[in-house]
Design a protein around this motif. Structure first.
Motif, PDB file in Angstrom:
ATOM      1  N   ALA B 100      13.207  -5.704 -71.048  1.00  0.00           N
ATOM      2  CA  ALA B 100      12.160  -4.886 -70.425  1.00  0.00           C
ATOM      3  C   ALA B 100      12.732  -3.629 -69.774  1.00  0.00           C
ATOM      4  N   GLY B 101      14.065  -3.431 -69.899  1.00  0.00           N
ATOM      5  CA  GLY B 101      14.695  -2.262 -69.290  1.00  0.00           C
ATOM      6  C   GLY B 101      14.702  -2.329 -67.785  1.00  0.00           C
ATOM      7  N   ARG B 102      14.778  -3.546 -67.239  1.00  0.00           N
ATOM      8  CA  ARG B 102      14.694  -3.699 -65.790  1.00  0.00           C
ATOM      9  C   ARG B 102      16.035  -4.139 -65.221  1.00  0.00           C
ATOM     10  N   ASP B 103      16.489  -3.412 -64.188  1.00  0.00           N
ATOM     11  CA  ASP B 103      17.738  -3.778 -63.523  1.00  0.00           C
ATOM     12  C   ASP B 103      17.448  -4.834 -62.456  1.00  0.00           C
ATOM     13  N   ALA B 104      18.513  -5.581 -62.116  1.00  0.00           N
ATOM     14  CA  ALA B 104      18.387  -6.541 -61.013  1.00  0.00           C
ATOM     15  C   ALA B 104      18.210  -5.778 -59.699  1.00  0.00           C
ATOM     16  N   ARG B 105      17.386  -6.339 -58.828  1.00  0.00           N
ATOM     17  CA  ARG B 105      17.170  -5.680 -57.539  1.00  0.00           C
ATOM     18  C   ARG B 105      17.272  -6.719 -56.430  1.00  0.00           C
ATOM     19  N   THR B 106      17.836  -6.287 -55.325  1.00  0.00           N
ATOM     20  CA  THR B 106      17.956  -7.193 -54.174  1.00  0.00           C
ATOM     21  C   THR B 106      16.951  -6.770 -53.112  1.00  0.00           C
ATOM     22  N   PRO B 107      16.509  -7.741 -52.301  1.00  0.00           N
ATOM     23  CA  PRO B 107      15.534  -7.407 -51.256  1.00  0.00           C
ATOM     24  C   PRO B 107      16.094  -6.382 -50.275  1.00  0.00           C
ATOM     25  N   THR B 108      15.260  -5.490 -49.820  1.00  0.00           N
ATOM     26  CA  THR B 108      15.690  -4.453 -48.880  1.00  0.00           C
ATOM     27  C   THR B 108      15.855  -5.047 -47.492  1.00  0.00           C
ATOM     28  N   LEU B 109      16.998  -4.738 -46.872  1.00  0.00           N
ATOM     29  CA  LEU B 109      17.261  -5.244 -45.529  1.00  0.00           C
ATOM     30  C   LEU B 109      16.624  -4.343 -44.472  1.00  0.00           C
ATOM     31  N   PHE B 110      16.185  -4.976 -43.406  1.00  0.00           N
ATOM     32  CA  PHE B 110      15.581  -4.228 -42.292  1.00  0.00           C
ATOM     33  C   PHE B 110      16.563  -3.189 -41.763  1.00  0.00           C
ATOM     34  N   GLN B 111      17.823  -3.579 -41.625  1.00  0.00           N
ATOM     35  CA  GLN B 111      18.800  -2.663 -41.035  1.00  0.00           C
ATOM     36  C   GLN B 111      19.142  -1.489 -41.946  1.00  0.00           C
ATOM     37  N   SER B 112      18.895  -1.635 -43.234  1.00  0.00           N
ATOM     38  CA  SER B 112      19.172  -0.505 -44.113  1.00  0.00           C
ATOM     39  C   SER B 112      18.138   0.591 -43.929  1.00  0.00           C
ATOM     40  N   CYS B 113      16.980   0.237 -43.413  1.00  0.00           N
ATOM     41  CA  CYS B 113      15.922   1.219 -43.161  1.00  0.00           C
ATOM     42  C   CYS B 113      15.949   1.680 -41.716  1.00  0.00           C
ATOM     43  N   PHE B 114      16.151   0.732 -40.819  1.00  0.00           N
ATOM     44  CA  PHE B 114      16.142   1.065 -39.398  1.00  0.00           C
ATOM     45  C   PHE B 114      17.600   1.023 -38.917  1.00  0.00           C
ATOM     46  N   GLN B 119      18.684  -5.675 -33.887  1.00  0.00           N
ATOM     47  CA  GLN B 119      17.822  -6.841 -34.079  1.00  0.00           C
ATOM     48  C   GLN B 119      17.558  -7.068 -35.571  1.00  0.00           C
ATOM     49  N   TYR B 120      17.177  -8.291 -35.890  1.00  0.00           N
ATOM     50  CA  TYR B 120      16.849  -8.671 -37.264  1.00  0.00           C
ATOM     51  C   TYR B 120      18.045  -8.466 -38.205  1.00  0.00           C
ATOM     52  N   HIS B 121      19.229  -8.835 -37.686  1.00  0.00           N
ATOM     53  CA  HIS B 121      20.448  -8.696 -38.475  1.00  0.00           C
ATOM     54  C   HIS B 121      20.343  -9.554 -39.748  1.00  0.00           C
ATOM     55  N   ASN B 122      20.622  -8.945 -40.871  1.00  0.00           N
ATOM     56  CA  ASN B 122      20.578  -9.614 -42.178  1.00  0.00           C
ATOM     57  C   ASN B 122      19.184 -10.094 -42.579  1.00  0.00           C
ATOM     58  N   LYS B 123      18.165  -9.667 -41.859  1.00  0.00           N
ATOM     59  CA  LYS B 123      16.791 -10.009 -42.246  1.00  0.00           C
ATOM     60  C   LYS B 123      16.284  -8.953 -43.229  1.00  0.00           C
ATOM     61  N   ASN B 137       8.358  -8.632 -32.233  1.00  0.00           N
ATOM     62  CA  ASN B 137       8.042  -8.880 -33.646  1.00  0.00           C
ATOM     63  C   ASN B 137       6.801  -8.110 -34.113  1.00  0.00           C
ATOM     64  N   ASP B 138       5.803  -8.021 -33.230  1.00  0.00           N
ATOM     65  CA  ASP B 138       4.578  -7.329 -33.641  1.00  0.00           C
ATOM     66  C   ASP B 138       4.850  -5.856 -33.958  1.00  0.00           C
ATOM     67  N   VAL B 139       5.689  -5.231 -33.140  1.00  0.00           N
ATOM     68  CA  VAL B 139       6.031  -3.822 -33.379  1.00  0.00           C
ATOM     69  C   VAL B 139       6.868  -3.705 -34.656  1.00  0.00           C
ATOM     70  N   ASP B 169      13.236   3.774 -30.248  1.00  0.00           N
ATOM     71  CA  ASP B 169      12.863   3.919 -28.832  1.00  0.00           C
ATOM     72  C   ASP B 169      12.379   2.591 -28.269  1.00  0.00           C
ATOM     73  N   PHE B 170      11.496   1.947 -29.010  1.00  0.00           N
ATOM     74  CA  PHE B 170      10.898   0.717 -28.485  1.00  0.00           C
ATOM     75  C   PHE B 170      11.942  -0.389 -28.346  1.00  0.00           C
ATOM     76  N   SER B 171      12.799  -0.529 -29.343  1.00  0.00           N
ATOM     77  CA  SER B 171      13.758  -1.639 -29.314  1.00  0.00           C
ATOM     78  C   SER B 171      14.833  -1.442 -28.248  1.00  0.00           C
ATOM     79  N   THR B 172      15.109  -0.193 -27.889  1.00  0.00           N
ATOM     80  CA  THR B 172      16.156   0.035 -26.884  1.00  0.00           C
ATOM     81  C   THR B 172      15.591   0.159 -25.472  1.00  0.00           C
ATOM     82  N   ARG B 173      14.359   0.705 -25.360  1.00  0.00           N
ATOM     83  CA  ARG B 173      13.832   0.947 -24.009  1.00  0.00           C
ATOM     84  C   ARG B 173      12.672   0.036 -23.637  1.00  0.00           C
ATOM     85  N   GLY B 174      12.078  -0.587 -24.651  1.00  0.00           N
ATOM     86  CA  GLY B 174      10.933  -1.444 -24.366  1.00  0.00           C
ATOM     87  C   GLY B 174       9.611  -0.709 -24.352  1.00  0.00           C
TER      88      GLY B 174
END
Lengths: 101, 199
Positions: B100-114, B119-123, B137-139, B169-174
């Motif tokens: 199908a011409g499709r490469d393998a893909r791994t789930p995107t990590l939270f820390q790679s975006c943020f 927080q959420y290490h390796n999630k 968690n809600d934020v 800002d939220f994760s460091t200052r609340g």
């Protein structure tokens, strides 16, 4: 004497690839990323043109100075007030955003 | 960015435009920066939305409107929505399929975006979308949904750097400061992000 130094906010176009614009007699029509089309007054048109043409984000002071230089007979304070109003409105519409200083 | 050729051609000469500018500035600035807006027609599931700094203010009474049609965390967390995740984000591992011409893909990590978040290490983003409960968690799960919405073009008042800044800002200052002197706790920040995701 302690002097507080703050870095001015510099503004840039949001998603510049998604912005389309056309100028008629000093007024500019902008089609934003949202798909909405906005008719700008002549001064706001100059502001958006400067931001579109600039390769780097610009502060309101830089915009004011550039506009004062390009239009004879204006006062810097007057230009700054109008730049502030234009930027505020552009941000509200999601057309501009703060960029890296 | 383009001077769109689909629009009618301009009818002015440079000298006329400059004269207009001079007249305008000499006469003082009375008109609103945006004189008129033709809002794109809101589709089903779209709602008017604003930038964070404008959210909750009384507004200026101007007619211009921006609409958002973002999806909620529950939508993006649903397995049926995985194919809708916008690039470059991946919800779950995908095996390569040469036919199908499709490469393998791994789930995107939270820390790679943020980046920089402790927080959420390796999630994965999906892990965070599945978190329950209140702050933080809600934020976090609403920031992930907002990021996917931006990437999918569903939330034009937001940008990914803005969302990352909110989380940082939220994760460091609340709290998050949309404008100087205004502090949003988790419920206020979630309410704002929710305003961009009606679906």
């Amino acid at each position: 004497m302690f002097v507080a130094l703050t870095t001015p906010v510099r503004w840039r176009i949001v998603a510049p690839h998604a912005i389309a614009w056309r100028e008629w007699n000093g007024e500019v029509v902008v089609r934003a990323q949202s798909g909405s089309v906005h008719l700008l007054n002549p001064f706001a048109s100059l502001v958006i043109r400067l931001l579109i043409d600039s390769p780097t984000p610009l502060s309101t002071d830089e915009l004011s100075s550039a506009l004062q230089a390009s239009v004879s007979g204006s006062h810097l304070g007057e230009a700054r007030d109008e730049v502030d109003a234009s930027i505020e409105e552009f941000e509200r519409l999601g057309i501009v955003e703060p960029g890296p200083s | 960015m383009s001077d769109d050729s689909s629009l009618p051609p301009p009818d002015s000469k440079p000298s006329e435009a400059n004269a207009t500018r001079r007249r305008f500035l000499r006469g003082g600035a009375a008109a609103a920066p945006v004189l008129m807006t033709l809002a794109s027609r809101p589709v089903l599931g779209a709602q008017v939305c604003q930038t964070a700094s404008a959210f909750g203010s009384m507004g200026s009474g101007r007619a211009a409107q921006v609409v958002c049609s973002g999806r909620t965390p529950d939508y993006w967390a649903n397995e049926q929505s995985f194919p809708s995740w916008p690039a470059p984000y991946t919800a779950a591992a995908v095996k390569a399929d040469p036919l199908a011409g499709r490469d393998a893909r791994t789930p995107t990590l939270f820390q790679s975006c943020f980046a920089g978040s402790t927080q959420y290490h390796n999630k994965t983003l999906l892990d965070v979308l599945h978190t329950g409960g209140g702050s933080p968690n809600d934020v976090a799960r609403h920031c992930v949904a907002a990021m996917l919405n931006v990437a999918a073009g569903l939330a034009p008042v937001l940008t990914i750097p803005k969302i990352c800044g909110m989380w940082q800002d939220f994760s460091t200052r609340g709290y998050y400061e949309p404008t100087a002197g205004v502090r949003w706790d988790n419920s206020r920040l979630v309410a704002y992000l929710r305003s961009t995701m009606p679906n």
